[in-house]
Design an enzyme around this catalytic site. Sequence first.
Site, PDB file in Angstrom:
ATOM      1  N   LYS A  80       0.867  -1.180   0.000  1.00  0.00           N
ATOM      2  CA  LYS A  80       0.000   0.000   0.000  1.00  0.00           C
ATOM      3  C   LYS A  80       0.902   1.228   0.000  1.00  0.00           C
ATOM      4  CE  LYS A  80      -4.536   0.884   0.546  1.00  0.00           C
ATOM      5  NZ  LYS A  80      -5.739   0.128   0.210  1.00  0.00           N
ATOM      6  N   GLY A 180     -25.654   2.446   3.720  1.00  0.00           N
ATOM      7  CA  GLY A 180     -24.822   3.070   2.687  1.00  0.00           C
ATOM      8  C   GLY A 180     -25.215   2.575   1.310  1.00  0.00           C
ATOM      9  N   GLY A 182     -24.002   3.648  -1.724  1.00  0.00           N
ATOM     10  CA  GLY A 182     -23.048   4.210  -2.690  1.00  0.00           C
ATOM     11  C   GLY A 182     -22.793   3.223  -3.812  1.00  0.00           C
ATOM     12  N   VAL A 184     -21.058   0.461  -4.029  1.00  0.00           N
ATOM     13  CA  VAL A 184     -21.230  -0.961  -3.701  1.00  0.00           C
ATOM     14  C   VAL A 184     -22.643  -1.228  -3.174  1.00  0.00           C
ATOM     15  CG1 VAL A 184     -20.394  -2.895  -2.311  1.00  0.00           C
ATOM     16  CG2 VAL A 184     -18.780  -1.203  -3.178  1.00  0.00           C
TER      17      VAL A 184
HETATM   18  P1  NAD Z   1     -19.210   5.240  -1.757  1.00  0.00           P
HETATM   19  O1  NAD Z   1     -18.518   6.447  -1.258  1.00  0.00           O
HETATM   20  O2  NAD Z   1     -19.624   5.169  -3.186  1.00  0.00           O
HETATM   21  O3  NAD Z   1     -20.517   4.939  -0.875  1.00  0.00           O
HETATM   22  C1  NAD Z   1     -20.607   5.144   0.477  1.00  0.00           C
HETATM   23  C2  NAD Z   1     -22.039   5.525   0.765  1.00  0.00           C
HETATM   24  O4  NAD Z   1     -22.213   5.584   2.180  1.00  0.00           O
HETATM   25  C3  NAD Z   1     -22.434   6.902   0.219  1.00  0.00           C
HETATM   26  O5  NAD Z   1     -23.655   6.806  -0.490  1.00  0.00           O
HETATM   27  C4  NAD Z   1     -22.572   7.764   1.470  1.00  0.00           C
HETATM   28  O6  NAD Z   1     -23.536   8.790   1.329  1.00  0.00           O
HETATM   29  C5  NAD Z   1     -22.989   6.734   2.488  1.00  0.00           C
HETATM   30  N1  NAD Z   1     -22.764   7.111   3.884  1.00  0.00           N
HETATM   31  C6  NAD Z   1     -21.763   7.855   4.414  1.00  0.00           C
HETATM   32  N2  NAD Z   1     -21.926   7.996   5.740  1.00  0.00           N
HETATM   33  C7  NAD Z   1     -23.033   7.289   6.064  1.00  0.00           C
HETATM   34  C8  NAD Z   1     -23.720   7.065   7.280  1.00  0.00           C
HETATM   35  N3  NAD Z   1     -23.298   7.574   8.431  1.00  0.00           N
HETATM   36  N4  NAD Z   1     -24.828   6.302   7.254  1.00  0.00           N
HETATM   37  C9  NAD Z   1     -25.295   5.783   6.079  1.00  0.00           C
HETATM   38  N5  NAD Z   1     -24.693   6.008   4.904  1.00  0.00           N
HETATM   39  C10 NAD Z   1     -23.580   6.741   4.891  1.00  0.00           C
HETATM   40  O7  NAD Z   1     -18.232   4.019  -1.394  1.00  0.00           O
HETATM   41  P2  NAD Z   1     -18.254   2.550  -1.995  1.00  0.00           P
HETATM   42  O8  NAD Z   1     -17.264   2.454  -3.088  1.00  0.00           O
HETATM   43  O9  NAD Z   1     -19.642   2.122  -2.223  1.00  0.00           O
HETATM   44  O10 NAD Z   1     -17.646   1.736  -0.767  1.00  0.00           O
HETATM   45  C11 NAD Z   1     -18.431   1.464   0.381  1.00  0.00           C
HETATM   46  C12 NAD Z   1     -17.581   0.734   1.406  1.00  0.00           C
HETATM   47  O11 NAD Z   1     -17.073  -0.482   0.831  1.00  0.00           O
HETATM   48  C13 NAD Z   1     -16.347   1.524   1.870  1.00  0.00           C
HETATM   49  O12 NAD Z   1     -16.072   1.188   3.213  1.00  0.00           O
HETATM   50  C14 NAD Z   1     -15.233   0.960   0.987  1.00  0.00           C
HETATM   51  O13 NAD Z   1     -13.977   1.124   1.594  1.00  0.00           O
HETATM   52  C15 NAD Z   1     -15.655  -0.486   0.899  1.00  0.00           C
HETATM   53  N6  NAD Z   1     -15.115  -1.177  -0.280  1.00  0.00           N
HETATM   54  C16 NAD Z   1     -15.423  -0.724  -1.536  1.00  0.00           C
HETATM   55  C17 NAD Z   1     -14.939  -1.402  -2.644  1.00  0.00           C
HETATM   56  C18 NAD Z   1     -15.306  -0.980  -4.044  1.00  0.00           C
HETATM   57  O14 NAD Z   1     -15.153  -1.771  -4.983  1.00  0.00           O
HETATM   58  N7  NAD Z   1     -15.833   0.225  -4.240  1.00  0.00           N
HETATM   59  C19 NAD Z   1     -14.120  -2.543  -2.473  1.00  0.00           C
HETATM   60  C20 NAD Z   1     -13.827  -2.993  -1.187  1.00  0.00           C
HETATM   61  C21 NAD Z   1     -14.334  -2.291  -0.103  1.00  0.00           C
END
Ligand code: NAD
Length: 361
Positions: A80, A180, A182, A184
């Site tokens: 990393k 959440g 977002g 994922v």
């Molecule tokens: P993202 O930023 O697209 O989505 C996160 C969502 O959570 C957003 O819609 C945001 O508004 C919401 N959020 C923030 N604070 C919140 C709260 N207090 N209560 C409810 N909702 C809240 O991120 P993502 O890419 O969807 O990733 C989500 C999680 O999965 C993260 O922890 C990330 O590290 C993990 N992750 C993502 C991937 C990937 O492929 N994107 C891979 C492995 C792990």
Amino acid sequence: MGVYNHEAFADHEQVVFCHDEKTGLKAIIAVHSTALGPAAGGCRMWAYSDDDSALCDALRLSKGMSYKNAMAGLSLGGGKAVIIGDAKSDKSEDLFRSYGRFVDSLGGKYITAEDVGISVSDMEVVSQETPHVAGLNSGLAASGDPSPFTARGTFNGIRAAVKHRLGKEGVQGLKVAVQGLGHVGWHLCKELHSAGANLVVADINDEVVQHAVKEFGATAVSCESVLFSDVDVVAPCALGAVLNEKSIPKLKTSIIAGAANNQLSQASDGALLRAHNILYAPDYVINAGGIINVAAEIEGNYDRTWVNTKVAAIYDVLIDIFERADKEQGSTSGIADLMAQEKINAAEKTVVPSKKNQIVA
Ligand code: NAD
């Protein structure tokens, strides 16, 4: 505090401190292990309060990547990088080209990609200086957005947890709370909805919540209460550290299985979940779909069938973890760490000691 006696130093193979006065680059690249293959893991840009916090983050995250890649069955080690700076104001093309040259100087021992604060376009700049970069939108093997694959893997992991804990095949008719919506979380809701689950959802963005209500017939709840919903499965897909001494005793679900990174506030929370008879799908195992997709890009010949097979296998890996945790009366998170370390140790035995990266046939 020095590097070797740092609390987060876990026999890292190499830690590189990068400094380029001309571009203002200050970065740390931590290579935890190359026993299973080149160390792969994203680069994070963050305005750390001090150098020690940056080092601590790089060391912890790189070890996490070794475990994640090992459990996903990838021929990749863990590494990393962190760039010390404000992602909003300190970015420049020169900065990323300078970072790319440092990555290149490691000759492929570390492969970089996006993480918090870093976009695909930043990595496209890095790719002008080094081929050891993934997560690009262009190029023959470009793998694109990893989120749908992370969501699919998480869906498979939820099915594994449901099978193990509730003895049911599939999620038809079950209640699942998703925290959440977002990249994922949204894709996960889609998968769950088409498999017949009833959704309870929350997000700080009300627009996306209303969209989920309309599209999936989901029940909207507040961000404060979603974790404590009376449902079959809770899937944290937003923030880290949501599982802690305060939240765990208040959980009503018997399964936690979601994509968010670093869900446990501290390692001992894994045991606390077990003590409360809650089955926890370790985050770095269930959310590996994205890195599996990136691994296909690193291989150089993006193969969708290979990706789908690996993402499907997340189900089996989790079943193994759950069964071993029951047998050994341990926490699922502790058992996952143990299994990952066993895979790394086994690979290290086949590595020539003087040339750690050279695998003996
Ligand atoms: P993202 O930023 O697209 O989505 C996160 C969502 O959570 C957003 O819609 C945001 O508004 C919401 N959020 C923030 N604070 C919140 C709260 N207090 N209560 C409810 N909702 C809240 O991120 P993502 O890419 O969807 O990733 C989500 C999680 O999965 C993260 O922890 C990330 O590290 C993990 N992750 C993502 C991937 C990937 O492929 N994107 C891979 C492995 C792990």
